[in-house]
Design an enzyme around this catalytic site. Structure first.
Site, PDB file in Angstrom:
ATOM      1  N   SER A  63       1.368   3.270  -2.433  1.00 20.49           N
ATOM      2  CA  SER A  63       0.887   4.378  -3.362  1.00 20.49           C
ATOM      3  C   SER A  63       0.553   5.508  -2.979  1.00 20.49           C
ATOM      4  O   SER A  63       0.444   6.573  -3.745  1.00 20.49           O
ATOM      5  CB  SER A  63       0.465   3.371  -4.360  1.00 20.49           C
ATOM      6  OG  SER A  63      -0.896   3.050  -3.908  1.00 20.49           O
ATOM      7  N   ARG A  64      -0.292   5.583  -1.805  1.00 25.15           N
ATOM      8  CA  ARG A  64      -1.023   6.434  -1.341  1.00 25.15           C
ATOM      9  C   ARG A  64      -0.647   6.694   0.100  1.00 25.15           C
ATOM     10  O   ARG A  64      -0.353   5.821   0.860  1.00 25.15           O
ATOM     11  CB  ARG A  64      -2.530   6.321  -1.660  1.00 25.15           C
ATOM     12  CG  ARG A  64      -3.176   6.506  -3.030  1.00 25.15           C
ATOM     13  CD  ARG A  64      -4.583   6.443  -2.961  1.00 25.15           C
ATOM     14  NE  ARG A  64      -5.189   5.115  -2.735  1.00 25.15           N
ATOM     15  CZ  ARG A  64      -6.187   4.953  -1.924  1.00 25.15           C
ATOM     16  NH1 ARG A  64      -6.821   5.950  -1.258  1.00 25.15           N
ATOM     17  NH2 ARG A  64      -6.694   3.629  -1.815  1.00 25.15           N
ATOM     18  N   ALA A  84      -8.592  -7.043  13.559  1.00 20.06           N
ATOM     19  CA  ALA A  84      -7.148  -7.243  12.352  1.00 20.06           C
ATOM     20  C   ALA A  84      -6.202  -6.523  12.997  1.00 20.06           C
ATOM     21  O   ALA A  84      -5.133  -7.202  13.104  1.00 20.06           O
ATOM     22  CB  ALA A  84      -7.829  -6.534  11.179  1.00 20.06           C
ATOM     23  N   LYS A  85      -6.249  -5.529  13.436  1.00 23.71           N
ATOM     24  CA  LYS A  85      -5.249  -4.721  13.861  1.00 23.71           C
ATOM     25  C   LYS A  85      -4.580  -5.202  15.200  1.00 23.71           C
ATOM     26  O   LYS A  85      -3.243  -5.324  15.456  1.00 23.71           O
ATOM     27  CB  LYS A  85      -5.274  -3.025  13.985  1.00 23.71           C
ATOM     28  CG  LYS A  85      -5.743  -2.386  12.770  1.00 23.71           C
ATOM     29  CD  LYS A  85      -4.662  -2.515  11.660  1.00 23.71           C
ATOM     30  CE  LYS A  85      -4.837  -1.648  10.470  1.00 23.71           C
ATOM     31  NZ  LYS A  85      -4.008  -1.775   9.475  1.00 23.71           N
ATOM     32  N   VAL A  98      -2.236  -7.793  -1.306  1.00 26.66           N
ATOM     33  CA  VAL A  98      -1.941  -8.527  -0.352  1.00 26.66           C
ATOM     34  C   VAL A  98      -2.374  -9.702   0.473  1.00 26.66           C
ATOM     35  O   VAL A  98      -1.972 -10.686   0.939  1.00 26.66           O
ATOM     36  CB  VAL A  98      -1.171  -7.570   0.998  1.00 26.66           C
ATOM     37  CG1 VAL A  98      -0.349  -6.584   0.425  1.00 26.66           C
ATOM     38  CG2 VAL A  98      -2.474  -6.853   1.213  1.00 26.66           C
ATOM     39  N   SER A 116      -2.933   0.495  14.294  1.00 27.22           N
ATOM     40  CA  SER A 116      -3.813   1.291  14.585  1.00 27.22           C
ATOM     41  C   SER A 116      -4.160   1.528  15.993  1.00 27.22           C
ATOM     42  O   SER A 116      -4.286   0.803  16.734  1.00 27.22           O
ATOM     43  CB  SER A 116      -5.275   1.290  13.628  1.00 27.22           C
ATOM     44  OG  SER A 116      -5.952   2.126  14.056  1.00 27.22           O
ATOM     45  N   TYR A 154     -12.002  -4.118  11.842  1.00 34.35           N
ATOM     46  CA  TYR A 154     -10.761  -3.323  11.935  1.00 34.35           C
ATOM     47  C   TYR A 154      -9.817  -3.593  13.089  1.00 34.35           C
ATOM     48  O   TYR A 154      -8.772  -3.712  13.042  1.00 34.35           O
ATOM     49  CB  TYR A 154     -10.929  -1.691  11.579  1.00 34.35           C
ATOM     50  CG  TYR A 154      -9.710  -1.054  11.298  1.00 34.35           C
ATOM     51  CD1 TYR A 154      -9.076  -1.091   9.958  1.00 34.35           C
ATOM     52  CD2 TYR A 154      -9.256  -0.130  12.154  1.00 34.35           C
ATOM     53  CE1 TYR A 154      -8.206  -0.019   9.513  1.00 34.35           C
ATOM     54  CE2 TYR A 154      -8.443   0.731  11.837  1.00 34.35           C
ATOM     55  CZ  TYR A 154      -7.690   0.722  10.519  1.00 34.35           C
ATOM     56  OH  TYR A 154      -6.762   1.565  10.414  1.00 34.35           O
ATOM     57  N   ILE A 180      -5.123  10.039  11.017  1.00 35.73           N
ATOM     58  CA  ILE A 180      -3.997  10.862  10.098  1.00 35.73           C
ATOM     59  C   ILE A 180      -4.455  11.079   8.779  1.00 35.73           C
ATOM     60  O   ILE A 180      -5.635  10.463   8.320  1.00 35.73           O
ATOM     61  CB  ILE A 180      -2.764   9.563   9.758  1.00 35.73           C
ATOM     62  CG1 ILE A 180      -2.284   9.127  10.905  1.00 35.73           C
ATOM     63  CG2 ILE A 180      -1.880  10.217   8.714  1.00 35.73           C
ATOM     64  CD1 ILE A 180      -1.439   9.899  11.933  1.00 35.73           C
ATOM     65  N   GLY A 220       0.701  -1.274  -0.045  1.00 38.88           N
ATOM     66  CA  GLY A 220      -0.148   0.022   0.028  1.00 38.88           C
ATOM     67  C   GLY A 220       0.966   1.105   0.042  1.00 38.88           C
ATOM     68  O   GLY A 220       0.514   2.037   0.704  1.00 38.88           O
TER      69      GLY A 220
END
Ligand code: NAP
Length: 244
Positions: A12-13, A158-159, A62, A142, A155, A188, A10
């Site tokens: 690219s951004r 997962a984190k 991924v 996170s 989320y 962020i 990830g």
């Protein structure tokens, strides 16, 4: 001078782009991974070359083990004497919902990206680090995975799982001079937080602002450096004092 390689999933951004630019500035040839948005990947590549760095874009999902192993396996075939010594597991998505309304896709796709993504990429690349007896693995987790956030059970799960994996893997590979750490950003400024009402959240952030991708990248750069050689199994919060 020998080339040294770093992979940013990830890359690219958003946060991944800032990390890619930082690592290129440290002299790494950066493999800028992305899933689908080629224009953003090209933009990151352009910025890195404009700054005098070196990189290439590398497309894979991924969360898809076959895709990861095919693409990285092909890279290894083309670069037989090389290895990727820095891996930043940064690719992530959020699909927020209350658990009672959560769909299977919302649950699975979020875990597939962060958790399976970590597994697919890291398991494949750690062999090279073990053989060469040097490596840096940095997982972008996170605040959600540290403290839990309502509406983000997928989320947060997962984190938090990646935090557990970070600590366990750090113990497995420490004696081979491979460090494994995580950074846990708060809010962020990226595409991921575009839909969040910043004014509402700024009131609860002691620094009264969202962080910048570059502020995350600076910490990642330290963890990726040789100087961070005695730091492993850590989770560093980058959240303007929101939760420490
Ligand atoms: P972002 O701006 O939405 O960028 C996400 C990046 O991940 C893009 O490069 C995207 O590529 C890539 N990606 C998504 N799914 C992928 C997949 N399956 N395979 C490969 N690449 C994939 O996100 P961000 O805000 O920079 O977040 C980066 C990381 O920081 C994530 O892990 C996120 O959970 C974490 N984080 C962010 C914040 C925040 O406030 N922004 C806070 C805490 C943690 P495409 O463009 O090709 O889709």
């Amino acid at each position: 001078m020998d080339r040294k390689y770093a992979l940013v999933t990830g890359g690219s951004r958003g946060i991944g782009r800032a990390i890619s630019i930082q690592l290129a500035g440290m002299g790494y040839f950066v493999l800028v991974n992305y899933r689908s948005n080629e224009m953003e990947a090209d933009q990151t590549v352009k910025i890195i070359y404009e700054n005098g760095g070196e990189c290439e874009k590398i497309k894979f999902n991924v969360g898809n083990q076959v895709d990861v192993e095919n693409v990285l396996g092909e890279w290894m075939l083309q670069n037989k004497t090389e290895y990727i010594e820095v891996v930043i597991n940064n690719a992530g998505i959020k699909k927020d919902n209350l658990l009672m309304w959560m769909t299977n896709d919302e649950w699975k796709s979020v875990l597939d990206t962060s958790l399976e993504g970590f597994y697919n990429v890291t398991r494949f690349l750690i062999k090279g680090m073990l053989v060469k007896r040097y490596g840096r693995i940095i997982n972008v987790v996170s605040l959600s995975g540290v403290k839990g956030m309502a509406g983000q059970t997928n989320y947060s799960a997962a984190k938090a799982a990646v935090i557990g994996a970070t600590k366990a893997l750090a113990l497995e590979v420490a004696k081979r001079k491979i460090t494994v750490n995580a950074v846990a950003p708060g809010f962020i400024q990226t595409d991921m937080t575009m839909d969040i009402d910043a004014n509402q959240y700024k009131k609860i952030i002691p620094m009264e602002r969202f962080g910048l991708p570059e502020e995350v990248a600076a910490v990642v750069a330290f963890l990726a450096s040789k100087e961070a050689s005695y730091v492993t199994g850590e989770v560093i919060n980058i959240n303007g004092g929101l939760y420490t």
